[in-house]
Design a protein around this motif. Sequence first.
Motif, PDB file in Angstrom:
ATOM      1  N   LEU A  32      -4.065  -0.275   4.928  1.00 23.58           N
ATOM      2  CA  LEU A  32      -5.203  -0.316   4.188  1.00 23.58           C
ATOM      3  C   LEU A  32      -5.129   0.747   3.065  1.00 23.58           C
ATOM      4  O   LEU A  32      -5.664   0.538   2.104  1.00 23.58           O
ATOM      5  CB  LEU A  32      -6.267  -0.267   5.340  1.00 23.58           C
ATOM      6  N   ALA A  33      -5.092   1.828   3.582  1.00 21.09           N
ATOM      7  CA  ALA A  33      -5.166   3.067   2.676  1.00 21.09           C
ATOM      8  C   ALA A  33      -4.258   3.102   1.553  1.00 21.09           C
ATOM      9  O   ALA A  33      -4.666   3.206   0.470  1.00 21.09           O
ATOM     10  CB  ALA A  33      -4.867   4.460   3.583  1.00 21.09           C
ATOM     11  N   HIS A  34      -2.937   2.473   1.642  1.00 21.93           N
ATOM     12  CA  HIS A  34      -1.985   2.275   0.769  1.00 21.93           C
ATOM     13  C   HIS A  34      -2.684   1.247  -0.398  1.00 21.93           C
ATOM     14  O   HIS A  34      -2.473   1.702  -1.464  1.00 21.93           O
ATOM     15  CB  HIS A  34      -0.493   2.073   1.273  1.00 21.93           C
ATOM     16  N   VAL A  35      -2.874   0.332   0.300  1.00 22.66           N
ATOM     17  CA  VAL A  35      -3.411  -0.731  -0.741  1.00 22.66           C
ATOM     18  C   VAL A  35      -4.777  -0.407  -1.374  1.00 22.66           C
ATOM     19  O   VAL A  35      -4.834  -0.632  -2.795  1.00 22.66           O
ATOM     20  CB  VAL A  35      -3.712  -2.142   0.255  1.00 22.66           C
ATOM     21  N   ILE A  36      -5.859  -0.001  -0.770  1.00 22.43           N
ATOM     22  CA  ILE A  36      -7.070   0.261  -1.311  1.00 22.43           C
ATOM     23  C   ILE A  36      -7.027   1.221  -2.202  1.00 22.43           C
ATOM     24  O   ILE A  36      -8.003   1.402  -3.451  1.00 22.43           O
ATOM     25  CB  ILE A  36      -8.182   0.276  -0.493  1.00 22.43           C
ATOM     26  N   GLN A  37      -6.496   2.186  -2.212  1.00 24.35           N
ATOM     27  CA  GLN A  37      -6.278   3.318  -3.072  1.00 24.35           C
ATOM     28  C   GLN A  37      -5.675   3.012  -4.653  1.00 24.35           C
ATOM     29  O   GLN A  37      -5.846   3.592  -5.392  1.00 24.35           O
ATOM     30  CB  GLN A  37      -5.721   4.668  -2.626  1.00 24.35           C
ATOM     31  N   SER A  97      -5.794  -8.842   7.620  1.00 27.82           N
ATOM     32  CA  SER A  97      -6.918  -8.123   7.656  1.00 27.82           C
ATOM     33  C   SER A  97      -7.302  -7.185   6.631  1.00 27.82           C
ATOM     34  O   SER A  97      -8.458  -7.046   6.061  1.00 27.82           O
ATOM     35  CB  SER A  97      -6.948  -7.001   8.989  1.00 27.82           C
ATOM     36  N   VAL A  98      -6.542  -6.695   5.955  1.00 26.94           N
ATOM     37  CA  VAL A  98      -6.529  -5.622   4.825  1.00 26.94           C
ATOM     38  C   VAL A  98      -6.746  -6.527   3.406  1.00 26.94           C
ATOM     39  O   VAL A  98      -7.891  -6.409   2.732  1.00 26.94           O
ATOM     40  CB  VAL A  98      -5.159  -5.152   4.378  1.00 26.94           C
ATOM     41  N   ILE A  99      -6.424  -7.847   3.366  1.00 24.29           N
ATOM     42  CA  ILE A  99      -6.861  -8.729   2.417  1.00 24.29           C
ATOM     43  C   ILE A  99      -8.256  -9.311   2.552  1.00 24.29           C
ATOM     44  O   ILE A  99      -9.018  -9.298   1.428  1.00 24.29           O
ATOM     45  CB  ILE A  99      -5.908 -10.035   2.313  1.00 24.29           C
ATOM     46  N   ALA A 100      -8.646  -9.324   3.810  1.00 21.33           N
ATOM     47  CA  ALA A 100      -9.726  -9.978   3.989  1.00 21.33           C
ATOM     48  C   ALA A 100     -11.133  -8.918   3.727  1.00 21.33           C
ATOM     49  O   ALA A 100     -12.128  -9.089   3.029  1.00 21.33           O
ATOM     50  CB  ALA A 100     -10.201 -10.288   5.590  1.00 21.33           C
ATOM     51  N   LEU A 101     -10.802  -7.630   3.959  1.00 18.06           N
ATOM     52  CA  LEU A 101     -11.831  -6.642   3.737  1.00 18.06           C
ATOM     53  C   LEU A 101     -11.635  -6.462   2.189  1.00 18.06           C
ATOM     54  O   LEU A 101     -12.913  -6.060   1.623  1.00 18.06           O
ATOM     55  CB  LEU A 101     -10.946  -5.210   4.357  1.00 18.06           C
ATOM     56  N   CYS A 102     -10.568  -6.511   1.556  1.00 17.76           N
ATOM     57  CA  CYS A 102     -10.666  -6.026  -0.055  1.00 17.76           C
ATOM     58  C   CYS A 102     -11.168  -7.086  -0.456  1.00 17.76           C
ATOM     59  O   CYS A 102     -11.976  -7.065  -1.495  1.00 17.76           O
ATOM     60  CB  CYS A 102      -9.088  -5.865  -0.347  1.00 17.76           C
ATOM     61  N   HIS A 103     -11.219  -8.514  -0.254  1.00 19.03           N
ATOM     62  CA  HIS A 103     -11.840  -9.629  -0.882  1.00 19.03           C
ATOM     63  C   HIS A 103     -13.077  -9.368  -0.653  1.00 19.03           C
ATOM     64  O   HIS A 103     -13.933  -9.867  -1.626  1.00 19.03           O
ATOM     65  CB  HIS A 103     -11.290 -10.770   0.076  1.00 19.03           C
ATOM     66  N   TYR A 104     -13.863  -8.920   0.511  1.00 15.10           N
ATOM     67  CA  TYR A 104     -15.108  -8.888   0.703  1.00 15.10           C
ATOM     68  C   TYR A 104     -15.730  -7.492  -0.331  1.00 15.10           C
ATOM     69  O   TYR A 104     -16.847  -7.740  -0.660  1.00 15.10           O
ATOM     70  CB  TYR A 104     -15.432  -8.426   2.179  1.00 15.10           C
ATOM     71  N   GLU A 105     -14.873  -6.715  -0.567  1.00 12.99           N
ATOM     72  CA  GLU A 105     -15.352  -5.504  -1.417  1.00 12.99           C
ATOM     73  C   GLU A 105     -14.899  -5.881  -3.061  1.00 12.99           C
ATOM     74  O   GLU A 105     -14.990  -5.100  -3.992  1.00 12.99           O
ATOM     75  CB  GLU A 105     -14.629  -4.234  -1.151  1.00 12.99           C
ATOM     76  N   ALA A 107      -4.625  -9.084  -7.865  1.00 14.07           N
ATOM     77  CA  ALA A 107      -3.139  -8.269  -8.445  1.00 14.07           C
ATOM     78  C   ALA A 107      -3.134  -6.841  -7.867  1.00 14.07           C
ATOM     79  O   ALA A 107      -1.951  -6.709  -7.579  1.00 14.07           O
ATOM     80  CB  ALA A 107      -3.376  -8.289 -10.111  1.00 14.07           C
ATOM     81  N   VAL A 108      -4.049  -6.038  -7.506  1.00 17.65           N
ATOM     82  CA  VAL A 108      -4.102  -5.046  -7.101  1.00 17.65           C
ATOM     83  C   VAL A 108      -3.280  -5.032  -5.588  1.00 17.65           C
ATOM     84  O   VAL A 108      -2.428  -4.357  -5.258  1.00 17.65           O
ATOM     85  CB  VAL A 108      -5.182  -4.176  -7.043  1.00 17.65           C
ATOM     86  N   PHE A 161       1.170  -4.280  -1.836  1.00 18.19           N
ATOM     87  CA  PHE A 161       1.714  -4.485  -0.711  1.00 18.19           C
ATOM     88  C   PHE A 161       3.315  -4.316  -0.930  1.00 18.19           C
ATOM     89  O   PHE A 161       4.006  -4.124   0.018  1.00 18.19           O
ATOM     90  CB  PHE A 161       1.432  -6.206  -0.342  1.00 18.19           C
ATOM     91  N   LYS A 162       3.637  -4.537  -2.029  1.00 16.29           N
ATOM     92  CA  LYS A 162       5.245  -4.673  -2.376  1.00 16.29           C
ATOM     93  C   LYS A 162       5.824  -3.230  -2.043  1.00 16.29           C
ATOM     94  O   LYS A 162       6.960  -3.041  -1.771  1.00 16.29           O
ATOM     95  CB  LYS A 162       5.325  -5.257  -3.679  1.00 16.29           C
ATOM     96  N   THR A 163       4.861  -2.086  -2.304  1.00 16.24           N
ATOM     97  CA  THR A 163       5.282  -0.629  -2.252  1.00 16.24           C
ATOM     98  C   THR A 163       4.884  -0.072  -1.064  1.00 16.24           C
ATOM     99  O   THR A 163       5.049   1.232  -0.863  1.00 16.24           O
ATOM    100  CB  THR A 163       4.877  -0.054  -3.420  1.00 16.24           C
ATOM    101  N   TYR A 164       4.513  -0.777  -0.113  1.00 19.65           N
ATOM    102  CA  TYR A 164       4.087  -0.035   1.116  1.00 19.65           C
ATOM    103  C   TYR A 164       5.219   0.199   2.185  1.00 19.65           C
ATOM    104  O   TYR A 164       6.045  -0.703   2.478  1.00 19.65           O
ATOM    105  CB  TYR A 164       3.176  -0.919   2.240  1.00 19.65           C
ATOM    106  N   GLN A 165       5.280   1.536   2.318  1.00 20.98           N
ATOM    107  CA  GLN A 165       6.507   1.935   3.026  1.00 20.98           C
ATOM    108  C   GLN A 165       6.425   2.159   4.500  1.00 20.98           C
ATOM    109  O   GLN A 165       7.301   2.640   5.290  1.00 20.98           O
ATOM    110  CB  GLN A 165       6.739   3.633   2.409  1.00 20.98           C
TER     111      GLN A 165
END
Length: 432
Positions: A119-124, A270-278, A283-284, A289-293
């Motif tokens: 979540l932190a990686h995606v949302i930032q 879960s991350v997709i659902a939260l970000c969709h709601y926000e 595209a972000v 997701f592709k760069t999540y380590q």
Amino acid sequence: MTVYHFVGIKGTGMSALAQILNDTGFQVQGSDIEKEIFTQKALEEQGIPVLTFNKENIKEGMIVIAGNAFPDTHEEIAEAMKRDLPVVRYHRFLGDYMKQFTSIAVTGAHGKTSTTGMLAHVIQGAEPTSYLIGDGTGKGVKDSKYFAFEACEYRRHFLSYTPDYAIMTNIDFDHPDYFANIEDVFSAFQEMGLQVKKGIIACGDDEHLQQIQAKVPVLYYGLGEENDFQARNIVKSTAGTAFDVFVRNTFFASFEIPGYGDHNILNALSVIALCHYEDIPVAVLQERFKTYQGVKRRFSEKSVGKQVLIDDYAHHPTEINATISAARQKYPNREVVAVFQPHTFTRTQTFLEDFATSLQHADKVYLCDIFGSAREQQGKLSIEDLRSKINGAELIDEQTIETLKGHNEAVLVFMGAGDIQKFEELYQKTVS
């Protein structure tokens, strides 16, 4: 200038919080036992002083943040109280701190750390985000909009939080030294759910989470068709996992993650659902997701000779199943060897049969002695009780660790929440 002194700074949550305060310009120091713990590297890199426990560390003008594992009688906490200095428990401090952000609590019996990290990686990628992850990683970002943090259910500590959102990954019986049964665990999550202010993102594949009552909208995600956010057309490969997301049976977008196993699909949903709601642009999400380590001690890999060594925090039968399944997806043609150290006697006793069943999904099992805890140094059973229930399982220790050399080109999965890493590090020295 006020100094924040952390009693037990090497704890995973404490270390992360210390880094956050340091990042945002506060003066931070802390103390702990001398033994090296994986969380201290980040503290040292930031120049945060890490002292050994001593009441002389406590000085006038400090605010003391006390780790939950330490009683009020601890020499430093007692000294701070004697001097009338503010002493705040970790979870209470965090509960107040998060109020300045749009806060997102990630909670559940399993998957908290991995999901918080994701979540932190995606949302930032969309907005400034501060975060606290249960692998000891914390980041304080100036003018953050979001604060993503791991919220632990143990001893109901997460009831100190009133987050804007909560992601609930699952409800399962764990921490048998505190919770009486699954109903007791559910009651804690139910109470937490009533404290959420904007919305709950819950895994609808979990039968217990289906029963959660709330004063805010509950969005469900999962693999089942009845979920609001569902993953379909899943393609698993040795490179990762691809899937389509449908929102209430309407195609939303396609995603690729570099993770393995169904649990990582659920974490991503879960991350997709939260970000969709926000209203964060899809595209972000796809790019991030592709760069999540990944996070520390969650399927952390390294190659040593012809073998692959995986370090994982799995310490519950459900987590062991997920970790071995992920290893099989990434390395379908290799022998999977489990090296497991049970964590606490009560957990080993409670889940003895389940541990045996989950470990037998590996091709070979080695067991290290049970790792006790500060609260529980011994129990009524021994590691032999578990070994006798697993076909072909062998005991292993520092003297016999070289046995693992016999598994040429295997995937060695070191699992546990104690000091299993010392066995992995010792093994690496024998083969290097």
